[in-house]
Design an enzyme around this catalytic site. Sequence first.
Site, PDB file in Angstrom:
ATOM      1  N   ASP A 464     -35.421 -18.263  34.090  1.00 44.45           N
ATOM      2  CA  ASP A 464     -34.219 -18.319  34.932  1.00 44.45           C
ATOM      3  C   ASP A 464     -34.561 -18.400  36.414  1.00 44.45           C
ATOM      4  OD1 ASP A 464     -35.146 -15.713  34.933  1.00 44.45           O
ATOM      5  OD2 ASP A 464     -33.201 -14.777  34.616  1.00 44.45           O
ATOM      6  N   CYS A 465     -35.672 -17.804  36.844  1.00 44.40           N
ATOM      7  CA  CYS A 465     -36.073 -17.919  38.251  1.00 44.40           C
ATOM      8  C   CYS A 465     -36.422 -19.364  38.593  1.00 44.40           C
ATOM      9  CB  CYS A 465     -37.266 -17.011  38.532  1.00 44.40           C
ATOM     10  SG  CYS A 465     -36.956 -15.280  38.201  1.00 44.40           S
TER      11      CYS A 465
END
Length: 735
Positions: A464-465
Amino acid sequence: MARMRKQQPNQAPLSEKQSDLADQRTDPSRWRLLDERGRQTWHYLESDDEVKAWPQSVADRYFLGLLTGLPPLPNPETPLNSAQNAVAYFSQLQLPPGNWGCEYGGPLFLLPGLVITWYVTETPVPEHISIEIRRYLFARQNQVDGGWGLHIEGESSVFGTAMNYVVMRLLGANEEDKRMVKARGMLHKLGGAVNGPHWAKFWLSVLGCMEPEAVNPVPPELWLLPDWIPIAPWRWWIHIRQVYLPMSYIVSKGFRYPLTPLTRQLREEIYTQPYSSINFASHRNSISPADNYHPKSMFLNTVNQLLVNIWNRYMRTHAIRERAEQWAWELIRHEDENTDFANLGPVNGPMNFLACYIHDGPDSYAVERHRQRMHDFLWVKDEGMLMNGTNGVQTWDTSFLIQAVVEAGLAEDPERKPMLIKALEFLDDQQIRDDCREQGACYRQRRKGAWAFSTREQGYTVSDCTSEALKSVILLQRLPGFPKLVSDERIRDAIDTLLTMQNASGGFASYEPIRGSQYLEYMNAAEVFGRIMVEYDYPECTTAVVTALAMFSRTHDTSYRKAEIEKTISRAVSWILKDQRKDGSWYGSWGICFTYAGMFALESLASVGRNYSNDDRVALACKFFLDRQMTDGGWGESYKSCTDGVYTPHERSQVVQTCWVIIALLEAQCPEREPIEKAVRLVMSRQQEDGSWKQEAIEGVFNKSCMISYPNYKFIFPIKALGMFAKRFGDPKVQ
């Protein structure tokens, strides 16, 4: 760090001085945050000349709880006015490399590992650090019973109380201080340190305050298992394997620090009976109910019995032990080299530090570099000094801020463009450009093109980063007047990495695809955490990847790996729908809880055209939220939702969670304007004159049971929610 009088940690504090130590504090005007390409360290300036040469910034004063000197802003009449005020304030907190910083505190089990490591490696602790850690722990002590919990909002436990009591004593607190007496009383009420979980017993054994017979085995021989074995460590979640790796090495080496007058005294303080009378071997499985969130399985207890009574006694030869220790050491060395000693996090960091001390000696480069790197985890605030849950949230928060400002329609405001260009420069600098050395040997996921949660140096791919940073880069670089810093080739590198991370289910995990079965939770020895042994599918991570791939394929490059991207998105959306509960909710694993996950899930569904009017599942999710709106118009969810798995309302509505729901309902195109507008009114009513919001309850979570702070969320998500509302409804005046 600034030159200060050093306290030798292996000396017992002088009793005549102890009464003066308890309530000491440093001069907050002398603290400075240094941000070097995202590496954040706090420094205490001794001399007036140093203070004059390095003025305190607005961000420094804000973090320390001092007056920022920022003026009141015009009273906002519309949601967009409110968002503009928030951006005006938050822009003043941007740090020189372009990122935003903040505390990432909450867990109370992190400082003990660091302070014990300092003590047993005889690392001098600067006085200003000792003072501020004591001050923080006293500030976060449970005022009712005197204990400490797993996290700052948690109930008192043996893990929290025993370990932080030890920290306080190692750093000079007097055992007769009334707060220490109260803490000791609570610890004894819980049964004493013998009732601590596995990690507590490990650290107390290292310190010499518990016999090693009380520590359940962690054999490094596990790392010699062939990869095809279902329990082989490479299949474990990255955090648990990077913790048990150095732990197994330290235990196998039999390291225990020699007794000092202080640790000899501690032996008599943290137990309910004389140390010499305790049968420690009988307490390997003793644990307080307050700590026993995930009880050890019968399978694990049986394995431990076999390891203690058969393997260690009769089968573990010297040759096997040496081979296992050597391979464990090689993997520890890989971790240090691949992160420049920043390490994955603040649990394995001190353990790797101690492993290097054992292997390389006290004067080695590795030990000195670890000593320096420990400061990356420390943070100073108005309450004192804490230990962050990683070396920061730099990439994560910066990415979300960019998206919030763009979503609010403020990105092309000439006043905000310099801030956003700096943020883009930071993301450009922080993208990981190559894979790990000997990636396969150390079981690391591909990382070329990825972004980490914090910094490029830390260097761990996170699904997700990477996705949120990628979206932020694409959003800014397609706007007129913004430089194209991240090339198409590097953007494709990020896409290539994301496409390696989908699970067989269609969902996405955090650091790596799922490698092992959930049955490995039967080997969960940590006791205080749930869902810790392997990776899992997460709606938050899955949504981030879906929206990033969709944005790339539809707005940036319509041809690159098009068929694969479409298939990946389709499978991921199917998983998100499958993960939805019958009441319309999703369980969140990284924020509290159903509120957080619901926002992400509805965002992903919106990205593929599913909304309230055309999808009953989306309408059901909206109903879940609307049914739980509080009378003041907001939403508030307790952290108990995370631990219990059932939506539990908070006693008070929360600005951040209210904004998550506003965003969710707007993404879903919920037709009911009145409840959304009522929520917007609540958010605006709590905004301060300078554009900020006050800190409310804790926002984040990991492994179901431990909460963690994301204080920048109280800026990021209001900006986004208010801006989205203004776009949807024409920015009306809100009374």
